[in-house]
Motif scaffolding. Sequence first.
Motif, PDB file in Angstrom:
ATOM      1  N   ILE A   1       0.533  19.055  14.036  1.00 23.92           N
ATOM      2  CA  ILE A   1      -0.283  18.279  13.108  1.00 23.92           C
ATOM      3  C   ILE A   1      -0.042  16.784  13.347  1.00 23.92           C
ATOM      4  O   ILE A   1       1.029  16.376  13.787  1.00 23.92           O
TER       5      ILE A   1
ATOM      6  N   THR B   1       2.616  14.161   4.048  1.00 20.07           N
ATOM      7  CA  THR B   1       2.160  15.348   4.778  1.00 20.07           C
ATOM      8  C   THR B   1       3.203  16.456   4.736  1.00 20.07           C
ATOM      9  O   THR B   1       2.867  17.638   4.579  1.00 20.07           O
TER      10      THR B   1
ATOM     11  N   ALA C   1      -3.271  14.308   8.499  1.00 19.07           N
ATOM     12  CA  ALA C   1      -3.037  15.571   7.785  1.00 19.07           C
ATOM     13  C   ALA C   1      -2.513  15.343   6.373  1.00 19.07           C
ATOM     14  O   ALA C   1      -1.997  16.273   5.754  1.00 19.07           O
TER      15      ALA C   1
ATOM     16  N   PRO D   1      -6.591  17.155  11.393  1.00 16.20           N
ATOM     17  CA  PRO D   1      -5.130  17.197  11.577  1.00 16.20           C
ATOM     18  C   PRO D   1      -4.703  17.539  12.993  1.00 16.20           C
ATOM     19  O   PRO D   1      -3.542  17.342  13.353  1.00 16.20           O
TER      20      PRO D   1
END
Length: 474
Positions: A453, A393, A458, A120
Amino acid sequence: MLTRTSAQSLTGQLADRFSERIRNRLLPPGARLPSVRECARQQGVSPHTVVAAYDQLLAQGLVEARRQRGFYVRDSGPAAGPPPDSAGPAPALAPAPLVAADASTLIRGMFHRPSDKPQPGMGVFPPDWLESTFMPAAVRRVTSGKALQELSLQYGEPAGDGSLRRSLSTRLAAISVPAAPEQIVTTIGATHALDIVSRTLLRPGDPVMVEEPGWALEFARLEALGMRILPVPRKADGPDLEVMERYCTAGDAHKPKLFVSVSVLHNPTGYSLTPGSAHRVLQLANRHDFHIVEDDTYSHLAPEHATRLCAMDGLQRTIYVGGFAKILAPNWRIGFVAASPALIGRLLETKLLATLTSPALFERALAWCIDQGQLRRHAERVRVRLDGARGRTVKLALAAGCTLASEPAGLFGWVDTGVDTDALTQRMLDEGYLLAPGSLFHARRPPTTLMRINFATAQDATFWKVFARVRDQI
């Protein structure tokens, strides 16, 4: 986790783990190692094993012991100055000591992945997102027949392949940036373009305004050139104009020569410049006589109506930098810089001194991808896929107890974890994940609970479960 084997002792395994991270700058100079008791608990070993491992690191000269304070990664470079007094003089009078090696944390992570898990903290799309059939076709096209010898056995045009510069001129016109092919110089990636601008316009010691939080490599690159970094807080609508004004009025000796900005889909916040803020930035540049270099690396992910300083200014005080590593082919290393007719010749001279020219084969292939509409369609597919990844995410991050420090947009999210992300990063490395702690995106590396991120990498639920477990232990 460490394992008991006949090949290597637990002490040796632990020492090697820290040694590798220190050498790859995943533990930067000045970083504090976990206390003996904390490390023993984290790794599931005895305190004696940790002490023995730290002794090996001491013997290798990788760490130093500070009485009653613990073990710290040894800094072989010049000592940084003391932090400024918050009640002291204006920011422009306080140079920011940087540690260039810190930026290599993310760069090295691109080449030395801690595991095969989704990372990530990475700054690029996963390779499978960029796979296409048109790129091999473009390379075959420009290497067939006599073209391969013609493009390989002689230097190309100093400013870059003419067909690519014409394609780029047309593409820039579509976003209202006026640049004739003669106003464009190709480079070996966008970072090279930024370096050409810096080496052309600046001299060691010159003050440079850079947005903060900002790209860690840009802080480190300017520091390596001997520039004075003047951090400018980045807000949702644009840079903090009051801070910029203070820098500009601090006296001739501290007057900024350049402002480096990511106007659209700013890294790491995802912010995009508003027209009103852009207008005031340009007014400030005209009033105080400094140039603006606009890094539009994420243009392929941005909406067509996004505000750009170069479009409003017409490349008078502004310089446009772009590249294709993020959206197309990281290893083709093709970027470019567009500037006014009065400045482009100086930029070309700087390029010639460093690289003579740039690879015509890949530049010609890229021109074909642009002219045939392949790049545009590819970018559209990536944007649709990224929109879905971003939504997934965000849900996972919120469910894991994080909050969003900025509205989700583009490739990156700016997330508040609630704990020190430098400490969190080291713990997550033990789990096989590389994070991008928020301190990397500041000139002085202050402790912070924020992290960046990558929405594309991620969206793995397993990562967020591990993240929550490790975070709750800190």
